[in-house]
Enzyme design. Structure first.
Site, PDB file in Angstrom:
ATOM      1  N   THR A 210      -2.779  -0.727   3.354  1.00 56.35           N
ATOM      2  CA  THR A 210      -3.813  -0.590   2.318  1.00 56.35           C
ATOM      3  C   THR A 210      -5.079   0.027   2.936  1.00 56.35           C
ATOM      4  O   THR A 210      -5.221   0.068   4.151  1.00 56.35           O
ATOM      5  CB  THR A 210      -4.161  -1.964   1.699  1.00 56.35           C
ATOM      6  OG1 THR A 210      -4.672  -2.811   2.738  1.00 56.35           O
ATOM      7  CG2 THR A 210      -2.952  -2.620   1.069  1.00 56.35           C
TER       8      THR A 210
ATOM      9  N   GLY B   7       0.858  -1.185   0.000  1.00 55.70           N
ATOM     10  CA  GLY B   7       0.000   0.000   0.000  1.00 55.70           C
ATOM     11  C   GLY B   7       0.889   1.228   0.000  1.00 55.70           C
ATOM     12  O   GLY B   7       1.692   1.419   0.915  1.00 55.70           O
ATOM     13  N   PHE B   8       0.772   2.032  -1.062  1.00 60.56           N
ATOM     14  CA  PHE B   8       1.675   3.188  -1.158  1.00 60.56           C
ATOM     15  C   PHE B   8       0.879   4.466  -1.373  1.00 60.56           C
ATOM     16  O   PHE B   8       1.163   5.263  -2.237  1.00 60.56           O
ATOM     17  CB  PHE B   8       2.713   2.955  -2.276  1.00 60.56           C
ATOM     18  CG  PHE B   8       4.024   3.652  -2.018  1.00 60.56           C
ATOM     19  CD1 PHE B   8       4.740   3.405  -0.857  1.00 60.56           C
ATOM     20  CD2 PHE B   8       4.543   4.558  -2.948  1.00 60.56           C
ATOM     21  CE1 PHE B   8       5.950   4.053  -0.618  1.00 60.56           C
ATOM     22  CE2 PHE B   8       5.752   5.202  -2.716  1.00 60.56           C
ATOM     23  CZ  PHE B   8       6.464   4.949  -1.546  1.00 60.56           C
TER      24      PHE B   8
ATOM     25  N   GLY C  13      -4.142   7.930  15.308  1.00 58.43           N
ATOM     26  CA  GLY C  13      -3.139   8.500  14.407  1.00 58.43           C
ATOM     27  C   GLY C  13      -1.810   8.649  15.117  1.00 58.43           C
ATOM     28  O   GLY C  13      -1.157   7.659  15.438  1.00 58.43           O
TER      29      GLY C  13
ATOM     30  N   GLY D  49      -3.178  12.366   9.155  1.00 63.07           N
ATOM     31  CA  GLY D  49      -2.103  13.066   8.453  1.00 63.07           C
ATOM     32  C   GLY D  49      -0.928  12.128   8.278  1.00 63.07           C
ATOM     33  O   GLY D  49      -0.551  11.427   9.222  1.00 63.07           O
TER      34      GLY D  49
ATOM     35  N   ASN E 135      -1.004   7.744   1.031  1.00 60.84           N
ATOM     36  CA  ASN E 135      -0.454   8.777   1.917  1.00 60.84           C
ATOM     37  C   ASN E 135       0.432   8.208   3.018  1.00 60.84           C
ATOM     38  O   ASN E 135       1.495   8.737   3.303  1.00 60.84           O
ATOM     39  CB  ASN E 135      -1.592   9.555   2.574  1.00 60.84           C
ATOM     40  CG  ASN E 135      -2.165  10.567   1.605  1.00 60.84           C
ATOM     41  OD1 ASN E 135      -1.463  11.036   0.708  1.00 60.84           O
ATOM     42  ND2 ASN E 135      -3.440  10.883   1.763  1.00 60.84           N
ATOM     43  N   LEU E 136      -0.020   7.103   3.641  1.00 60.93           N
ATOM     44  CA  LEU E 136       0.726   6.567   4.780  1.00 60.93           C
ATOM     45  C   LEU E 136       2.017   5.880   4.339  1.00 60.93           C
ATOM     46  O   LEU E 136       3.063   6.047   4.965  1.00 60.93           O
ATOM     47  CB  LEU E 136      -0.140   5.605   5.592  1.00 60.93           C
ATOM     48  CG  LEU E 136      -1.373   6.223   6.257  1.00 60.93           C
ATOM     49  CD1 LEU E 136      -2.062   5.187   7.129  1.00 60.93           C
ATOM     50  CD2 LEU E 136      -1.012   7.444   7.065  1.00 60.93           C
ATOM     51  N   GLY E 137       1.946   5.096   3.259  1.00 56.68           N
ATOM     52  CA  GLY E 137       3.137   4.415   2.737  1.00 56.68           C
ATOM     53  C   GLY E 137       4.210   5.425   2.368  1.00 56.68           C
ATOM     54  O   GLY E 137       5.393   5.274   2.702  1.00 56.68           O
TER      55      GLY E 137
ATOM     56  N   LYS F 100     -12.595   1.937  16.088  1.00 55.68           N
ATOM     57  CA  LYS F 100     -11.511   2.199  17.034  1.00 55.68           C
ATOM     58  C   LYS F 100     -11.872   1.702  18.438  1.00 55.68           C
ATOM     59  O   LYS F 100     -11.029   1.173  19.154  1.00 55.68           O
ATOM     60  CB  LYS F 100     -11.171   3.688  17.025  1.00 55.68           C
ATOM     61  CG  LYS F 100     -10.463   4.061  15.715  1.00 55.68           C
ATOM     62  CD  LYS F 100     -10.493   5.536  15.413  1.00 55.68           C
ATOM     63  CE  LYS F 100      -9.726   5.823  14.128  1.00 55.68           C
ATOM     64  NZ  LYS F 100      -9.982   7.176  13.617  1.00 55.68           N
TER      65      LYS F 100
END
Lengths: 337, 167
Positions: free
Chosen positions: A95, A7-8, A153, A316, A10-12, A224
């Site tokens: 992902t 998974g690439f 986060g 973010g 925002n987070l990757g 969550k």
């Protein structure tokens, strides 16, 4: 440490940027040299067992929307095969979340554990669908499993509860766990605007998804709560065990009436042994959960420490990489690095 | 703290003001005033029931002294009455689902009073919002009132927003 990233988005990309920018710090402070040997996205993969050139990979991915254009990139390469074929220590599963099936993340995580690889994920889907199964599989396979970024986060909710507060019995965790709804409620209260208008603006600012249903209806917060119930309180809870009310019916007038009485309306998730709940609540101004904007806040009720509250950014790419990197360093230390 | 007080006033103009001034002077926040005309005393005095909030016992003492000085007769004083104040919000068709009935159901609990209601009527086709303050003599009664209100809200299709501290 050899790393595979699945998974690439925002987070990757965020964690790769942190690897680049903090390379000196990681080596100096933690003796950690992260080497990303493979990255997969929905179109294919980039592999280099000696370590990918991350600045170059980031440039290619940002230009073309995929890592396939990296020299030697493999179009159509499946993440599952990559996990089996490439030798690595840790798999980052980053992902998008699917809360019904947990896929594709669930299969990625299982395959990685079966292959004897440690797993770090931000993906709520697999955790909500199969927490117990994954926890058991990790133990059986003798691998580490970390998911700090799935709740809060950047706010170290799970790490604080499971490590630093581990001498306490935790009777309750409650928190503002969804930045999007908190942003909407904060602006409704400040500006008296109807929800639809603020949602539209939040979407334009990239603060709300194209389909904000999961946030607005409290489902994201409920996920969550489910993860906290399982991982921190040790309850075998499912998403359907959480009583959920979202913020859809909250009117600007309601936020004004609350404000006049020195209160704010917050979407609060509550995890207790006898009750899992998500709903809009009145929070007095100055209360630890009375945080504005996109902030998250969490309060633990503990037998020794009393109440402990933490707050910070719940989303973010840069902020979340704090949790992902923390998990990696934690595994590095656990393994004696 | 919340104070419930009954004072007897002469039935002539200006008396109510005379009775309220000492309360206001010491920062008392008046929540409700009720003339009890049907209970007029044989001497023609008019009982007026007041509910007001004061900072503390010392302030209340100062108010009582000032009332005495002004010649106002206080016949009843309940300091603990409605001591626990709970604020909730309601969203929905609050008026159309008979707000009077909702309030009556809560007031029917002994030791519980709806002491304040603020209504914001929604624009055409939109739901209304209300802030309700419920005064109860103790915590258990406050909880009972909230759970009764929850049941009413569910029946009437209203959204009830309670305090994060109310469990």
């Amino acid at each position: 440490m050899r790393i595979i990233i699945i998974g690439f988005g925002n987070l990757g990309r965020g964690i790769c940027r942190a690897f680049v920018e903090k390379a000196d710090f990681l080596k100096r402070a933690h003796g950690l040299v992260p080497r990303v040997v493979a990255v997969a996205d929905e179109f294919g993969a980039a592999v280099d067992e000696k370590g990918l050139d991350l600045p170059r990979l980031l440039k290619i991915a940002e230009g073309s929307g995929t890592v396939v254009g990296y020299p030697g990139g493999k179009r159509g390469k499946l993440a599952l095969d990559l996990i089996d074929e490439v030798s690595a220590d840790v798999v980052f599963e980053l992902t998008p979340t699917n809360i019904r099936t947990g896929e594709p993340g669930l299969s990625h995580i299982k395959r990685a554990m079966q292959a004897g690889k440690h797993v770090i994920t931000s993906n709520k889907g697999p955790l909500v669908v199969a927490f117990k199964e994954l926890d058991a599989l990790a133990k059986k396979q003798g691998v580490e499993f970390r998911y700090s970024a799935s709740v809060g986060g950047a706010v170290p909710v799970i790490g604080l509860a499971k490590k630093l507060l581990s001498g306490n019995e935790i009777s309750e965790i409650r928190g503002v766990l969804n930045g999007t709804t908190n942003y909407i409620l904060t602006r409704m209260s400040a500006e008296g605007l109807p929800q639809e208008i603020i949602i539209r603006e939040a979407q334009e600012l990239g603060l709300a998804e194209k389909d904000p249903t999961l946030d607005i209806d409290g489902i994201d917060t409920a996920c969550k709560v489910t993860i906290l119930a399982n991982s921190v309180l040790g309850i075998n809870a499912k998403l359907s065990d959480v009583k959920v009310v979202g913020i859809r019916r909250i009117t600007p007038e309601a936020t004004r009436l609350a404000h006049e009485a020195g209160q704010m309306i917050k979407l609060v998730g509550i995890a207790r042994r006898d009750r899992l709940e998500v709903g809009p609540k009145l929070v007095p101004q100055g209360h630890p959960l009375a945080v504005g904007g996109t902030l998250n806040a969490v309060t633990f009720k503990l037998d020794l420490a009393g109440e402990i509250s933490i707050t910070g950014f719940g989303a973010g790419p840069k902020e979340t990489s704090s949790s992902l990197l923390g998990d990696l360093i934690d595994i590095h230390r656990t393994l004696g690095g | 703290m919340l104070v419930k007080m009954v004072m007897e006033l002469e039935d002539v103009p200006g008396q109510l003001l005379k009775g309220l001034e000492p309360i206001a002077r010491y920062g008392g926040n008046i929540k409700s005033i009720m003339h009890q005309r049907e209970r007029k005393t044989p001497l023609g005095r008019l009982p007026v029931m007041l509910i007001f909030e004061v900072r503390d016992q010392a302030t209340l003492k100062r108010i009582l002294a000032a009332l005495k000085e002004a010649g106002i007769r206080v016949t009843q004083l309940g300091e603990r009455e409605g001591e626990i104040l709970t604020t909730v919000l309601l969203v929905g068709h609050i008026v159309h689902t008979d707000i009077r009935h909702t309030i009556d159901q809560l007031n029917a609990i002994k030791g519980v009073t709806v002491s304040e209601l603020n209504l914001a009527v929604g624009s055409m086709g939109r739901e209304s919002s209300a802030r309700m303050t419920i005064a109860a003599n103790d915590r258990e009664l406050a909880q009972l009132a909230i759970s009764r209100l929850q049941t009413i809200a569910e029946k009437k299709g209203l959204l009830l927003v309670t305090s994060v501290e109310a469990i």
